[in-house]
Scaffold this motif. Structure first.
Motif, short mmCIF file in Angstrom:
data_model
loop_
_atom_site.label_atom_id
_atom_site.label_comp_id
_atom_site.label_asym_id
_atom_site.label_seq_id
_atom_site.Cartn_x
_atom_site.Cartn_y
_atom_site.Cartn_z
N GLY A 41 0.79 -1.23 0.00
CA GLY A 41 0.00 0.00 0.00
C GLY A 41 0.82 1.28 0.00
O GLY A 41 0.26 2.37 0.01
N ARG A 42 2.16 1.17 0.00
CA ARG A 42 2.98 2.40 0.06
C ARG A 42 3.10 3.04 -1.33
O ARG A 42 3.39 2.36 -2.31
N PRO A 43 2.91 4.34 -1.42
CA PRO A 43 3.14 5.02 -2.69
C PRO A 43 4.60 4.90 -3.12
O PRO A 43 5.50 5.22 -2.34
N VAL A 44 4.81 4.43 -4.33
CA VAL A 44 6.17 4.27 -4.86
C VAL A 44 6.21 4.79 -6.30
O VAL A 44 5.28 4.56 -7.08
N ALA A 45 7.29 5.50 -6.62
CA ALA A 45 7.51 5.94 -8.00
C ALA A 45 8.94 5.61 -8.39
O ALA A 45 9.81 5.45 -7.53
N VAL A 46 9.16 5.50 -9.69
CA VAL A 46 10.48 5.12 -10.21
C VAL A 46 10.93 6.15 -11.24
O VAL A 46 10.16 6.51 -12.14
N ILE A 47 12.17 6.61 -11.10
CA ILE A 47 12.80 7.44 -12.12
C ILE A 47 14.21 6.90 -12.34
O ILE A 47 14.67 6.05 -11.57
N GLY A 48 14.91 7.41 -13.34
CA GLY A 48 16.27 6.96 -13.53
C GLY A 48 17.01 7.76 -14.59
O GLY A 48 16.38 8.47 -15.39
N GLY B 227 3.18 9.93 -13.92
CA GLY B 227 4.33 10.66 -14.44
C GLY B 227 5.39 9.69 -14.91
O GLY B 227 5.41 8.53 -14.49
N ARG B 228 6.25 10.15 -15.80
CA ARG B 228 7.38 9.33 -16.24
C ARG B 228 8.60 10.22 -16.33
O ARG B 228 8.50 11.35 -16.81
N ARG C 299 15.10 19.77 -15.54
CA ARG C 299 14.72 20.34 -14.23
C ARG C 299 13.20 20.51 -14.14
O ARG C 299 12.57 20.14 -13.15
N GLU C 300 12.61 21.03 -15.21
CA GLU C 300 11.15 21.24 -15.20
C GLU C 300 10.39 19.91 -15.19
O GLU C 300 9.39 19.77 -14.50
N GLN C 301 10.88 18.94 -15.95
CA GLN C 301 10.24 17.60 -15.95
C GLN C 301 10.31 16.98 -14.56
O GLN C 301 9.35 16.38 -14.08
N LYS D 235 7.92 18.73 -12.13
CA LYS D 235 6.53 18.32 -12.38
C LYS D 235 6.28 16.90 -11.85
O LYS D 235 5.25 16.61 -11.23
N PHE D 236 7.25 16.02 -12.09
CA PHE D 236 7.12 14.64 -11.61
C PHE D 236 7.00 14.62 -10.09
O PHE D 236 6.13 13.96 -9.51
N LEU D 237 7.88 15.37 -9.43
CA LEU D 237 7.91 15.37 -7.95
C LEU D 237 6.62 15.95 -7.38
O LEU D 237 6.08 15.44 -6.40
N ASP D 238 6.11 17.01 -8.00
CA ASP D 238 4.85 17.60 -7.53
C ASP D 238 3.72 16.58 -7.63
O ASP D 238 2.91 16.44 -6.72
N GLY D 239 3.69 15.86 -8.76
CA GLY D 239 2.63 14.87 -8.97
C GLY D 239 2.74 13.72 -7.98
O GLY D 239 1.75 13.30 -7.37
N PHE D 240 3.95 13.24 -7.78
CA PHE D 240 4.13 12.10 -6.87
C PHE D 240 3.88 12.51 -5.42
O PHE D 240 3.24 11.77 -4.65
N ALA D 241 4.34 13.69 -5.04
CA ALA D 241 4.11 14.15 -3.65
C ALA D 241 2.62 14.31 -3.39
O ALA D 241 2.14 13.97 -2.30
N ALA D 242 1.88 14.81 -4.37
CA ALA D 242 0.42 14.97 -4.20
C ALA D 242 -0.23 13.59 -4.04
O ALA D 242 -1.13 13.40 -3.21
#
Ligand code: FNR
Length: 189
Positions: free
Chosen positions: A108-115, A145-146, A168-170, A173-180
Motif C-alpha cells: 500500500g505504500r506510494p512508490v515511484a520510479v525514475i532513472g 508521471g514518467r 529540471r522542469e520535468q 513536475k514529476f515530484l509535484d505529482g508524486f508528492a500529491a
C-alpha cells in the motif's frame, strides 16, 4: 504537515548520475513536501543462512525505519543490461523480508520510479523491469508521471549539478505529482 518522500539511489558510485538526480530532486521539492536521500551503502548481499542465524541486518533495518517514517518511496534506478542493478534488487529483497524489528513497508505504500542513463533510452527497460517487483510487493505504484533522463552525461555537470533546464522542469513536475499522490494516500484517500 509536510509530505515526506524517501528517495533511494540504486548506484553506489560516488559520481553516480542517479545519485545526482536524487540530489537534484531534493532541491526541487515544493514547500509542502520534503525529500530525504538514502543510499545502499552497507547493505550486504542477501543470504538466507545469515538471516536465519542473525535476523535482518542492522543496515537493512535502518533503511526499513526510514521508509516506514516516509509517506512515499522514490526509487532512482540505473539500468544495467536492460534491467535493474543487482545491488538495488538485492536491497529491496532484504527489505521485503519480515522481521520482528521491521515494519511491513511495501504493502500500500506510494512508490515511484525514475532513472538516468548516459544512453539514449534513459532507463526505460530498467523502469519496466521494476514493474513486476512492485506488483509483487503490493505497493501503490504512481504511473501518471514518467521520467527517464537520457544522455545524462550532458544533463549533469562534472560536479553532478543538474544543468539542463528542460530536465529540471520535468523533474519538478514529476515530484509535484508524486508528492500529491503520496499526500492523498497518507490522508486515506
Ligand atoms: C551499464 N549501462 C547501461 N546503460 C543503459 O542505458 N542500458 C544498459 O543496459 C546498460 N547496461 C550496463 C551494464 C553494466 C554492468 C554497467 C556497469 C553499466 C551504463 C549505465 O547506464 C551507466 O554506467 C550509468 O552511469 C550507471 O548509473 P550511475 O552509476 O551513474 O548512477
Amino acid at each position: 504537515m509536510s509530505t515526506r518522500i524517501l528517495g533511494i539511489s540504486g548506484s553506489l558510485r560516488q559520481k553516480s548520475l542517479n545519485t545526482a538526480l536524487l540530489r537534484a530532486a531534493g532541491k526541487l521539492m515544493s514547500a509542502e513536501a520534503t525529500l530525504d536521500a538514502a543510499t545502499l551503502h552497507g547493505i550486504p548481499l542477501y543470504d538466507g543462512d545469515v538471516e536465519e542465524r542473525e535476523g535482518v541486518p542492522t543496515s537493512v533495518l535502518e533503511l526499513n525505519h526510514r521508509i516506514a517514517a516516509s509517506d512515499g518511496l522514490l526509487l532512482v534506478t540505473p539500468e544495467y543490461n536492460n534491467s535493474m542493478p543487482g545491488v538495488f534488487k538485492n536491497a529491496i529483497d532484504w527489505l521485503s523480508r519480515p522481521s520482528p524489528d521491521a515494519a511491513p513497508i511495501f504493502k500500500g505504500r506510494p512508490v515511484a520510479v525514475i532513472g538516468a542513463s548516459p544512453g539514449g533510452f534513459g532507463t526505460i527497460l530498467s523502469q519496466n523491469a521494476w514493474l513486476p517487483v512492485l506488483r509483487t510487493l503490493g505497493v501503490r505504484h504512481w504511473a501518471e508521471g514518467r521520467l527517464m533522463v537520457s544522455r545524462a552525461g550532458k544533463v549533469f555537470d562534472d560536479q553532478g549539478e543538474l544543468v539542463d533546464e528542460a530536465t529540471r522542469e520535468q523533474l519538478r513536475k514529476f515530484l509535484d505529482g508524486f508528492a500529491a499522490f503520496a499526500a492523498s494516500s497518507a490522508a486515506g484517500e
